[in-house]
Design a protein around this motif. Sequence first.
Motif, PDB file in Angstrom:
ATOM      1  N   LYS A 194      91.401  12.607  43.767  1.00 27.06           N
ATOM      2  CA  LYS A 194      91.058  13.321  45.003  1.00 27.06           C
ATOM      3  C   LYS A 194      89.582  13.075  45.292  1.00 27.06           C
ATOM      4  CE  LYS A 194      94.999  15.676  44.845  1.00 27.06           C
ATOM      5  NZ  LYS A 194      96.125  15.125  45.637  1.00 27.06           N
ATOM      6  N   VAL A 195      89.303  12.453  46.412  1.00 21.21           N
ATOM      7  CA  VAL A 195      87.909  12.181  46.783  1.00 21.21           C
ATOM      8  C   VAL A 195      87.518  13.073  47.956  1.00 21.21           C
ATOM      9  CG1 VAL A 195      86.271  10.454  47.639  1.00 21.21           C
ATOM     10  CG2 VAL A 195      88.124   9.762  46.110  1.00 21.21           C
ATOM     11  N   PHE A 196      86.432  13.799  47.810  1.00 23.26           N
ATOM     12  CA  PHE A 196      85.868  14.532  48.937  1.00 23.26           C
ATOM     13  C   PHE A 196      84.729  13.682  49.487  1.00 23.26           C
ATOM     14  CE2 PHE A 196      88.169  17.647  46.565  1.00 23.26           C
ATOM     15  CZ  PHE A 196      88.751  18.446  47.549  1.00 23.26           C
ATOM     16  N   MET A 197      84.938  13.195  50.702  1.00 25.04           N
ATOM     17  CA  MET A 197      83.988  12.244  51.294  1.00 25.04           C
ATOM     18  C   MET A 197      83.194  12.956  52.385  1.00 25.04           C
ATOM     19  SD  MET A 197      84.871   8.476  52.858  1.00 25.04           S
ATOM     20  CE  MET A 197      83.563   7.265  53.129  1.00 25.04           C
ATOM     21  N   VAL A 198      81.885  12.863  52.289  1.00 30.42           N
ATOM     22  CA  VAL A 198      81.013  13.505  53.278  1.00 30.42           C
ATOM     23  C   VAL A 198      81.515  13.137  54.682  1.00 30.42           C
ATOM     24  CG1 VAL A 198      78.654  13.661  54.167  1.00 30.42           C
ATOM     25  CG2 VAL A 198      79.059  13.422  51.697  1.00 30.42           C
ATOM     26  N   SER A 200      84.810  16.080  53.956  1.00 29.34           N
ATOM     27  CA  SER A 200      84.215  17.333  53.482  1.00 29.34           C
ATOM     28  C   SER A 200      83.090  17.758  54.419  1.00 29.34           C
ATOM     29  CB  SER A 200      83.674  17.127  52.069  1.00 29.34           C
ATOM     30  OG  SER A 200      82.824  18.195  51.702  1.00 29.34           O
ATOM     31  N   PRO A 201      83.001  19.045  54.793  1.00 21.96           N
ATOM     32  CA  PRO A 201      83.801  20.164  54.282  1.00 21.96           C
ATOM     33  C   PRO A 201      85.224  20.161  54.845  1.00 21.96           C
ATOM     34  CG  PRO A 201      82.175  20.923  55.883  1.00 21.96           C
ATOM     35  CD  PRO A 201      81.900  19.485  55.660  1.00 21.96           C
ATOM     36  N   SER A 202      86.148  20.641  54.013  1.00 23.32           N
ATOM     37  CA  SER A 202      87.556  20.659  54.383  1.00 23.32           C
ATOM     38  C   SER A 202      88.091  22.082  54.299  1.00 23.32           C
ATOM     39  CB  SER A 202      88.348  19.776  53.416  1.00 23.32           C
ATOM     40  OG  SER A 202      88.496  20.436  52.164  1.00 23.32           O
ATOM     41  N   THR A 203      89.321  22.248  54.777  1.00 24.62           N
ATOM     42  CA  THR A 203      89.946  23.575  54.671  1.00 24.62           C
ATOM     43  C   THR A 203      90.764  23.700  53.393  1.00 24.62           C
ATOM     44  OG1 THR A 203      91.808  22.727  55.942  1.00 24.62           O
ATOM     45  CG2 THR A 203      90.094  23.881  57.179  1.00 24.62           C
ATOM     46  N   THR A 204      90.649  22.720  52.499  1.00 27.93           N
ATOM     47  CA  THR A 204      91.491  22.752  51.293  1.00 27.93           C
ATOM     48  C   THR A 204      90.827  23.505  50.140  1.00 27.93           C
ATOM     49  OG1 THR A 204      90.603  20.679  50.417  1.00 27.93           O
ATOM     50  CG2 THR A 204      92.488  20.495  51.900  1.00 27.93           C
ATOM     51  N   ASN A 251      87.997  26.889  48.960  1.00 22.18           N
ATOM     52  CA  ASN A 251      87.306  28.101  49.427  1.00 22.18           C
ATOM     53  C   ASN A 251      85.913  27.776  49.937  1.00 22.18           C
ATOM     54  OD1 ASN A 251      89.318  29.984  48.882  1.00 22.18           O
ATOM     55  ND2 ASN A 251      88.769  30.025  46.695  1.00 22.18           N
ATOM     56  N   VAL A 252      85.189  26.978  49.141  1.00 25.90           N
ATOM     57  CA  VAL A 252      83.818  26.673  49.535  1.00 25.90           C
ATOM     58  C   VAL A 252      83.794  25.876  50.838  1.00 25.90           C
ATOM     59  CG1 VAL A 252      83.722  24.659  47.996  1.00 25.90           C
ATOM     60  CG2 VAL A 252      81.611  25.708  48.757  1.00 25.90           C
ATOM     61  N   GLY A 253      84.775  24.994  51.006  1.00 32.25           N
ATOM     62  CA  GLY A 253      84.849  24.220  52.245  1.00 32.25           C
ATOM     63  C   GLY A 253      85.100  25.126  53.441  1.00 32.25           C
ATOM     64  N   ARG A 254      86.047  26.049  53.281  1.00 30.34           N
ATOM     65  CA  ARG A 254      86.360  26.972  54.379  1.00 30.34           C
ATOM     66  C   ARG A 254      85.148  27.844  54.714  1.00 30.34           C
ATOM     67  NH1 ARG A 254      91.575  26.773  51.850  1.00 30.34           N
ATOM     68  NH2 ARG A 254      90.940  28.356  50.345  1.00 30.34           N
ATOM     69  N   ARG A 255      84.444  28.315  53.689  1.00 33.17           N
ATOM     70  CA  ARG A 255      83.257  29.156  53.924  1.00 33.17           C
ATOM     71  C   ARG A 255      82.209  28.397  54.735  1.00 33.17           C
ATOM     72  NH1 ARG A 255      83.275  31.004  48.600  1.00 33.17           N
ATOM     73  NH2 ARG A 255      81.533  29.664  48.052  1.00 33.17           N
ATOM     74  N   ILE A 256      81.996  27.145  54.341  1.00 30.85           N
ATOM     75  CA  ILE A 256      80.969  26.348  55.031  1.00 30.85           C
ATOM     76  C   ILE A 256      81.394  26.045  56.465  1.00 30.85           C
ATOM     77  CG2 ILE A 256      79.827  24.079  55.050  1.00 30.85           C
ATOM     78  CD1 ILE A 256      79.801  24.280  51.955  1.00 30.85           C
ATOM     79  N   LEU A 257      82.675  25.728  56.649  1.00 31.12           N
ATOM     80  CA  LEU A 257      83.164  25.432  58.006  1.00 31.12           C
ATOM     81  C   LEU A 257      83.029  26.652  58.912  1.00 31.12           C
ATOM     82  CD1 LEU A 257      86.355  23.243  57.405  1.00 31.12           C
ATOM     83  CD2 LEU A 257      84.287  22.586  58.638  1.00 31.12           C
ATOM     84  N   GLU A 258      83.228  27.841  58.306  1.00 27.47           N
ATOM     85  CA  GLU A 258      83.109  29.059  59.097  1.00 27.47           C
ATOM     86  C   GLU A 258      81.652  29.284  59.506  1.00 27.47           C
ATOM     87  OE1 GLU A 258      86.189  32.080  57.728  1.00 27.47           O
ATOM     88  OE2 GLU A 258      84.324  33.252  57.777  1.00 27.47           O
ATOM     89  N   GLU A 299      83.088  21.162  46.570  1.00 36.72           N
ATOM     90  CA  GLU A 299      84.534  21.133  46.813  1.00 36.72           C
ATOM     91  C   GLU A 299      85.271  20.420  45.681  1.00 36.72           C
ATOM     92  OE1 GLU A 299      84.711  19.982  51.362  1.00 36.72           O
ATOM     93  OE2 GLU A 299      86.412  21.255  50.808  1.00 36.72           O
ATOM     94  N   ALA A 300      84.710  19.293  45.237  1.00 40.05           N
ATOM     95  CA  ALA A 300      85.363  18.521  44.174  1.00 40.05           C
ATOM     96  C   ALA A 300      85.418  19.324  42.878  1.00 40.05           C
ATOM     97  CB  ALA A 300      84.630  17.197  43.957  1.00 40.05           C
ATOM     98  N   VAL A 301      84.322  20.042  42.584  1.00 39.56           N
ATOM     99  CA  VAL A 301      84.287  20.866  41.364  1.00 39.56           C
ATOM    100  C   VAL A 301      85.303  22.003  41.494  1.00 39.56           C
ATOM    101  CG1 VAL A 301      82.878  22.450  39.987  1.00 39.56           C
ATOM    102  CG2 VAL A 301      81.906  20.275  40.768  1.00 39.56           C
TER     103      VAL A 301
END
Lengths: 458, 458
Positions: free
Chosen positions: A162-166, A190-194, A196-203, A218-220
């Motif tokens: 799984k790669v989270f790509m900027v 990234s950030p993605s909705t997959t 918690n941290v991604g969703r927080r940042i997107l919000e 996100e990857a961690v």
Amino acid sequence: MANGNPIPYKIFLTENEIPSFWYNLRADMKNKCAPLLNPETHKPMTSAELEKVFCKELVRQELDDTTRLIPIPEEIRDFYHMYRPSPVVRAYCLEKAIGTPAHIYYKFEGNNTSGSHKLNSAIAQAFYAKKQGLIGVTTETGAGQWGTALAMSCAYLGLDLKVFMVKISYEQKPGRKEVMRTYGADVTPSPSTTTNVGRRILEAFPGTNGSLGCAISEAVEYATTHEGYRYVLGSVLNQVALHQSIIGLEAKAALDKYNVRPDIIIGCAGGGSNLAGLIAPFMGEKINGMSDAKFIAVEPASCPSFTRGSFAYDYCDTGKVCPLAKMYTVGSQFIPSPNHAGGLRFHGMSPILSQLYHDGMLEARSVEQTSVFEAAEFFARTEGILPAPESSHAIRVAIDEAMKCKKTGKEKDILFGLTGTGYFDLSSYRKFNDGEMSDSIPTDEEIAKALTQLPQVE
Amino acid sequence: MANGNPIPYKIFLTENEIPSFWYNLRADMKNKCAPLLNPETHKPMTSAELEKVFCKELVRQELDDTTRLIPIPEEIRDFYHMYRPSPVVRAYCLEKAIGTPAHIYYKFEGNNTSGSHKLNSAIAQAFYAKKQGLIGVTTETGAGQWGTALAMSCAYLGLDLKVFMVKISYEQKPGRKEVMRTYGADVTPSPSTTTNVGRRILEAFPGTNGSLGCAISEAVEYATTHEGYRYVLGSVLNQVALHQSIIGLEAKAALDKYNVRPDIIIGCAGGGSNLAGLIAPFMGEKINGMSDAKFIAVEPASCPSFTRGSFAYDYCDTGKVCPLAKMYTVGSQFIPSPNHAGGLRFHGMSPILSQLYHDGMLEARSVEQTSVFEAAEFFARTEGILPAPESSHAIRVAIDEAMKCKKTGKEKDILFGLTGTGYFDLSSYRKFNDGEMSDSIPTDEEIAKALTQLPQVE
């Protein structure tokens, strides 16, 4: 022998001569690196803590600063055989074009589909994950070289990735994304909705382009919340420097064949994985009093960790969830101005290189990107290889040093690391070709401000 | 020796072993190629006529079908030293993944910045232009590999280069354009307003995407109307096959070291430059009764010159200004349906290969592009190299032949040409990854119609 020259254009080792051990420079260092600290307690990270995030064997390698030689497992050597040994090239055409009495050599790590040295550690990390019985690994990628290298390694071993790509790279570098997908990787902007941290940042920042720090978080998170996954990282860590020592070991073995002992060794430095690997055996000799070679780390003026940063404990990510490392840093909250060498935009520096720099064993130089691209273009036209913007930092300083030799008449032997090719960086070359590229150097105030936010460690 | 294997993964020659002669297969052919004809008079082209368009020495090479070995000038050998010898790779990982008793070898020509074998002829043609005292050369490019190779060669020699790039490629492949610009080439989208033929076509078809045929016409016009310029071409011609013989000579020398005599030799065929070069010395042995190797040309089902075309005189361009060549052709007015192997969309075939095919010395097979990309992806994941779509045609058939060996249990030695990398073809890989790729085979009526338009030659 190259058209009558005593040294060929490309010095290749035989496959038998591919090193069977990695060299752990830390075992020879007079002053060891300071331990990684838990970001919450500021106590040294234990193996148990690290193993929640990283593979077991890699944690062992990360913490081992006494074993000099670590055997390379046969399965990894099999993979190395597909694209190694990489050549040491004598830059005859470049020397002639400059008119220098210096002898210029470069260790070329770009002749593989990932396009860089990253593959050396990617296969090692993927192998230990597989050996541990994991389903897969997660990582982040910015420019995409690390993600590609890991995708190739995981495809080879049948491991999920799984790669989270900027996000901005995901959109601007569709080619990089497609290589990873062709190698079977799952690539998420990234950030993605997959997570918690991604969703927080997107919000909080709905239109954000993403950042490496966010992608790491996100990857961690994915790795620590999914059974059978661990997180892997392509630079900064000691384990990565260890795997990359194969660059220096091969370079030294090749040069030894022709009795060449480099006077100056030059490499670009972002997180430091390539430079730490390239210099390892040469630095080992220097530490043990067997050489007085000069080592130069080259960093972009826009992100000057060595030349303008502090030697201090700092977070490895902007999200402040990763361990603290003692390193040269411009601060985890420092935002470098745009620079086309995406791989050199990290705020900190390998703890190993940082300690060596602190101890006066290593010099550092910062260079501006327009002069870097001038060197890149000159190199491409004379040596026939289109270099990565990152690698071109080393080219810039190698040319500068060769010009000095032209003035002094000294026949120095210069070795630099050509870490990769620029085939996926052509939008940067376009800006340079069209005269749209500019330099941008942070002010003293900007750096001072970022440094005030370093964590307070007793 | 590779981890105990008697044959290494990559067989490299030393630089001393880079061939110092090109091998002119025509000298050994029982039936010579028919001469090029003047498109207006249908009389054999004279040297004087050809020299208006092409460099003098290259015309000599084009017409020479008796000299077996032609010395490679030292200046060209110097350039070859920068990226040659290229390795013959033993595909251990692919063999294992297929489970075949066959031994698979490939000659890999992609490890240079142009990304393909095109560089072998580009430097030769640029050198002879320089030697003739020309200011520069002109050419056309579609996919961009040839243009890139020529730009690198001209930069190295300080020669001016005007590239007419098919407009749609110019827009869709900005990366390719930038590499050429970085090497100092002047790249013009075709059709352009800089030539008469370009202006005529733009007037007739205002929104046209351009075509290779049109770009050729513009490049030829520029060369013949500007003092100090000549036109150069990257495939089809005999001179190109001659220069590309270095591929086969190196491959044979490498395999000879381990006493390997390939039973089957496979290459993709568009204009035929790579295949003609790869097979040259092996075919020479076959002609002289010293081998019974099987040779397979692989072409796309969408442009089946060998498998469904005629052996006849035809124009080399859609504009009908170039000489007529006797070759297998689906007709110069045939428009192949879209296919992602841009380098294989030419309507005709090298006169040398055509004659050999006609004489039963060479087999041909056509393959569909989805099966080609399946092979490409499988190869990328097992052998670690992302192949060009063109090269992947050869991979497809190599895998097919290895699968036959699996059934029969025969330990055949298979050699194929891996002409280049797919780093600039990632939009095609995206289509494949997203399941959007389809096959498209011309109907019998379409081919018959194109063949009715062949020129009438006595």
